[in-house]
Design a protein around this motif. Sequence first.
Motif, PDB file in Angstrom:
ATOM      1  N   CYS A  24       0.827  -1.217   0.000  1.00 36.63           N
ATOM      2  CA  CYS A  24       0.000   0.000   0.000  1.00 36.63           C
ATOM      3  C   CYS A  24       0.854   1.257   0.000  1.00 36.63           C
ATOM      4  O   CYS A  24       0.506   2.259  -0.653  1.00 36.63           O
ATOM      5  CB  CYS A  24      -0.945  -0.018   1.197  1.00 36.63           C
TER       6      CYS A  24
ATOM      7  N   ASP B  84       0.748   4.210  -2.745  1.00 35.38           N
ATOM      8  CA  ASP B  84       0.601   5.615  -2.348  1.00 35.38           C
ATOM      9  C   ASP B  84       1.707   6.468  -2.960  1.00 35.38           C
ATOM     10  O   ASP B  84       1.450   7.584  -3.449  1.00 35.38           O
ATOM     11  CB  ASP B  84       0.634   5.743  -0.824  1.00 35.38           C
TER      12      ASP B  84
ATOM     13  N   LYS C 215      -7.188   2.309  -2.157  1.00 31.01           N
ATOM     14  CA  LYS C 215      -6.050   2.679  -3.011  1.00 31.01           C
ATOM     15  C   LYS C 215      -6.470   2.948  -4.449  1.00 31.01           C
ATOM     16  O   LYS C 215      -5.698   3.502  -5.228  1.00 31.01           O
ATOM     17  CB  LYS C 215      -4.984   1.578  -2.969  1.00 31.01           C
TER      18      LYS C 215
END
Length: 379
Positions: A223, A227, A279
């Motif tokens: 993740c 990002d 996400k």
Amino acid sequence: MTYNPFREQYNSTSNTQPTLTSTPIPSLFKPFKVSNTSINLKNHIAVSSMCSFAADNNHEIANLHHSRYKSFASQKPSIIMFEGTFINSNSIIDDKELGIWNDEQAFKIKEIVDEIHSFGCICFIQLFHGGRMAKGLNIVAPSSIPYDSNSIVPKELNLKEIAKIRFEYLEAAKRSINICGFDGIEIACCNGNLLHQFQSKITNHREDEYGKKTIESRIKLLCEIIDDLNNEFNSTNDNSIKVPISVKFSINDNIKRASGIHPIEEDIMKMLKILVYDKKISILNITSGKISPNSKLRYTLNRNSNIPAHIIFSSFLKKEFSNTNCLIGCSGALNMNIPKLNDYIEKNKLDIAFIGEGFLEDPNLIESMAIKLNYLLPP
């Protein structure tokens, strides 16, 4: 080019007009769009990421890469997923694999991407780190657990080293877009690689923020990488996506069949919801297995041998994420029955059919698939 009786019929000087010209476009060949991007896809057939095992001593492209990707691009699939390309020299699994940890490697790859684009094809790069599957003496992993009894015991990564790997993913992504000119990026969390090792309880015995205790901690590094990529490429006020992100994700370690009424285990489903809802990845490319020597072949997952192993998962996910913009793709013997594959697309069980060896075995695979659907490809 493979003999095509339908094309010959179309080009005939006979006064009899072929009925195929009025045949509706099969669902498999209908164009569609990657939401919130400028990317339009020609069809639902994609080239799966496959290692060429042809890199030179500097882990740069060789002649085989040029001929192979030219063959793929000439058929005009929806996406060509470029082979797994490694983010640092310690992450390599085989001496003949490609790297993208320096600009020289990236400029060489650009030659391939430019050639692919000359055919009007979309091309993503798959970024990869082997983790405990890597070769050499400096092997690292989430935990000091070797792959098998004959493997080197990897060094457990500390937080500083994890941060460095996260940075190396971002640098590799920047080279991929800014130098190579790829249209999108796929992060591989599968096939027993480093990110898959963090995701799986089999290989992640950590007790810290990247450890096994929570679902979030097991995909924390994945993740964070997503990002970083979104902050670098997709920070816009209108929610448009300049660089779509795909995640190739192992949804089953293939140690056992999923239990309960759902085909996907609860913890994996929660991870997928984080990737899709939080996400906002553009493509979820699902696969399975290879985390352990005990991982069974994916074909054993499905009790019905006539249905490709991952279709049961993709059809479930299409329903689960029907209210999102995320496209669902999968691989695994999808080209064995083309009418069935067309039916999967038509019935909304799959968005993108990733095919690997089929493209190597048949240099005119897409035309062959069209013939089996009685469809005449446009010239």
